[in-house]
Design a protein around this motif. Structure first.
Motif, short mmCIF file in Angstrom:
data_model
loop_
_atom_site.label_atom_id
_atom_site.label_comp_id
_atom_site.label_asym_id
_atom_site.label_seq_id
_atom_site.Cartn_x
_atom_site.Cartn_y
_atom_site.Cartn_z
N VAL A 101 0.85 -1.18 0.00
CA VAL A 101 0.00 0.00 0.00
C VAL A 101 0.89 1.23 0.00
O VAL A 101 1.86 1.29 0.76
CB VAL A 101 -0.92 0.01 1.25
CG1 VAL A 101 -1.75 1.27 1.30
CG2 VAL A 101 -1.81 -1.22 1.27
N THR A 102 0.57 2.17 -0.84
CA THR A 102 1.37 3.39 -0.90
C THR A 102 0.74 4.52 -0.10
O THR A 102 1.24 5.63 -0.13
CB THR A 102 1.56 3.83 -2.36
OG1 THR A 102 0.26 4.05 -2.92
CG2 THR A 102 2.31 2.78 -3.15
N ASP A 103 -0.35 4.24 0.60
CA ASP A 103 -1.00 5.26 1.42
C ASP A 103 -0.10 5.63 2.59
O ASP A 103 0.65 4.82 3.09
CB ASP A 103 -2.33 4.75 1.98
CG ASP A 103 -3.38 4.58 0.92
OD1 ASP A 103 -3.18 5.11 -0.18
OD2 ASP A 103 -4.39 3.92 1.19
N ALA A 104 -0.28 6.85 3.05
CA ALA A 104 0.46 7.29 4.22
C ALA A 104 -0.01 6.54 5.46
O ALA A 104 0.77 6.30 6.38
CB ALA A 104 0.29 8.79 4.42
N ASP A 105 -1.28 6.15 5.49
CA ASP A 105 -1.85 5.48 6.65
C ASP A 105 -2.67 4.27 6.20
O ASP A 105 -3.87 4.40 5.94
CB ASP A 105 -2.71 6.47 7.44
CG ASP A 105 -3.15 5.92 8.77
OD1 ASP A 105 -2.87 4.73 9.07
OD2 ASP A 105 -3.77 6.67 9.53
N PRO A 106 -2.06 3.08 6.08
CA PRO A 106 -2.80 1.91 5.61
C PRO A 106 -3.94 1.51 6.55
O PRO A 106 -4.95 1.00 6.11
CB PRO A 106 -1.75 0.81 5.52
CG PRO A 106 -0.51 1.35 6.12
CD PRO A 106 -0.66 2.80 6.31
N ALA A 107 -3.78 1.76 7.85
CA ALA A 107 -4.86 1.43 8.79
C ALA A 107 -6.10 2.26 8.48
O ALA A 107 -7.24 1.76 8.57
CB ALA A 107 -4.40 1.66 10.22
N LEU A 108 -5.90 3.49 8.10
CA LEU A 108 -7.01 4.37 7.73
C LEU A 108 -7.74 3.81 6.51
O LEU A 108 -8.97 3.74 6.49
CB LEU A 108 -6.49 5.78 7.45
CG LEU A 108 -7.50 6.80 6.97
CD1 LEU A 108 -8.49 7.13 8.07
CD2 LEU A 108 -6.77 8.06 6.52
N ARG A 109 -6.98 3.39 5.53
CA ARG A 109 -7.57 2.83 4.31
C ARG A 109 -8.38 1.57 4.62
O ARG A 109 -9.50 1.41 4.14
CB ARG A 109 -6.46 2.51 3.31
CG ARG A 109 -6.96 1.89 2.03
CD ARG A 109 -5.78 1.50 1.15
NE ARG A 109 -6.22 0.82 -0.02
CZ ARG A 109 -6.16 1.33 -1.24
NH1 ARG A 109 -5.70 2.54 -1.43
NH2 ARG A 109 -6.58 0.63 -2.26
N LEU A 110 -7.83 0.68 5.42
CA LEU A 110 -8.54 -0.55 5.77
C LEU A 110 -9.80 -0.26 6.57
O LEU A 110 -10.84 -0.90 6.36
CB LEU A 110 -7.62 -1.50 6.55
CG LEU A 110 -6.49 -2.12 5.74
CD1 LEU A 110 -5.59 -2.94 6.64
CD2 LEU A 110 -7.04 -2.96 4.60
N THR A 111 -9.73 0.70 7.46
CA THR A 111 -10.90 1.07 8.24
C THR A 111 -12.00 1.61 7.32
O THR A 111 -13.18 1.24 7.47
CB THR A 111 -10.53 2.12 9.31
OG1 THR A 111 -9.50 1.57 10.14
CG2 THR A 111 -11.72 2.50 10.16
N LEU A 112 -11.62 2.44 6.38
CA LEU A 112 -12.60 2.97 5.43
C LEU A 112 -13.20 1.86 4.57
O LEU A 112 -14.41 1.84 4.33
CB LEU A 112 -11.96 4.04 4.54
CG LEU A 112 -11.74 5.40 5.19
CD1 LEU A 112 -10.89 6.29 4.28
CD2 LEU A 112 -13.06 6.07 5.51
N LEU A 113 -12.37 0.94 4.10
CA LEU A 113 -12.87 -0.17 3.29
C LEU A 113 -13.83 -1.05 4.08
O LEU A 113 -14.86 -1.48 3.57
CB LEU A 113 -11.72 -1.01 2.74
CG LEU A 113 -11.02 -0.45 1.52
CD1 LEU A 113 -9.80 -1.30 1.18
CD2 LEU A 113 -11.96 -0.39 0.34
N ARG A 114 -13.50 -1.32 5.34
CA ARG A 114 -14.38 -2.14 6.18
C ARG A 114 -15.73 -1.45 6.39
O ARG A 114 -16.77 -2.08 6.32
CB ARG A 114 -13.72 -2.43 7.51
CG ARG A 114 -12.61 -3.43 7.42
CD ARG A 114 -12.02 -3.74 8.79
NE ARG A 114 -10.84 -4.55 8.65
CZ ARG A 114 -9.66 -4.25 9.15
NH1 ARG A 114 -9.50 -3.17 9.88
NH2 ARG A 114 -8.64 -5.05 8.96
#
Length: 179
Positions: A101-114
């Protein structure tokens, strides 16, 4: 009277479709990935199904003013009809495979996807088209076969549901992210 052969364009064929599918496949996959809540395999299946539906009618569809827009419509409609037909034999998972993942915050991305995955399919479709695809209300309405008012209402309700699932602390964290 001239009886020489005309030099009109050749009718569209499989090669034209292959070029179209190659050019638009990546964007269709990104949309499908978000629609399915991050299910890579289902996203691939959706894209394949949408493209196969277009291939059957390609001779007619290639003459459309915007075949890419039509492909988006077919993809979203395929997703929505799949969600209606899907039986309870499949279970959603909250475990995502590890991918780069090239995002600055992968946890944020996963939380949004969930959180996106927990929304009803029509709400998810509106949010993906409006905010991920950055489509206008009118374009979204056309793709989903809804009125502009229905898209506005569904967007407002879906964003409210998404915010409720994410909570206040998440909203504060999101606002603190650099842009």
């Amino acid at each position: 009277m001239d009886h020489s052969p005309t030099t009109d364009q050749a009718p569209p064929g499989p090669l034209d479709f292959l070029e179209f599918a190659t050019a638009r496949g990546g964007q269709l996959y990104k949309t499908a990935y978000l629609l399915t809540g991050g299910d890579r395999h289902l996203a691939e299946d959706l894209v394949q199904e949408a493209l196969s539906r277009m291939f059957v009618r390609w001779k007619r569809l290639s003459r459309l003013e915007n075949p890419a827009g039509y492909a988006q419509t077919v993809l979203v409609n395929t997703f929505l009809s799949l969600r209606r037909r899907r039986s309870s034999r499949e279970q959603a998972t909250f475990e995502f495979p590890e991918v780069a993942v090239t995002d600055a915050d992968p946890a944020l991305r996963l939380t949004l996807l969930r959180a996106l995955q927990q929304l009803p399919a029509p709400d998810r479709a509106v949010l993906v088209l409006r905010f991920w695809e950055d489509r206008s209300i009118e374009e979204t309405a056309t793709i989903l076969g809804l009125s502009s008012t229905a898209v506005r209402s569904r967007s407002h309700r879906a964003l409210g549901r998404l915010r409720a699932r994410l909570g206040d602390s998440f909203t504060e964290r999101l606002q603190a992210q650099p842009r």
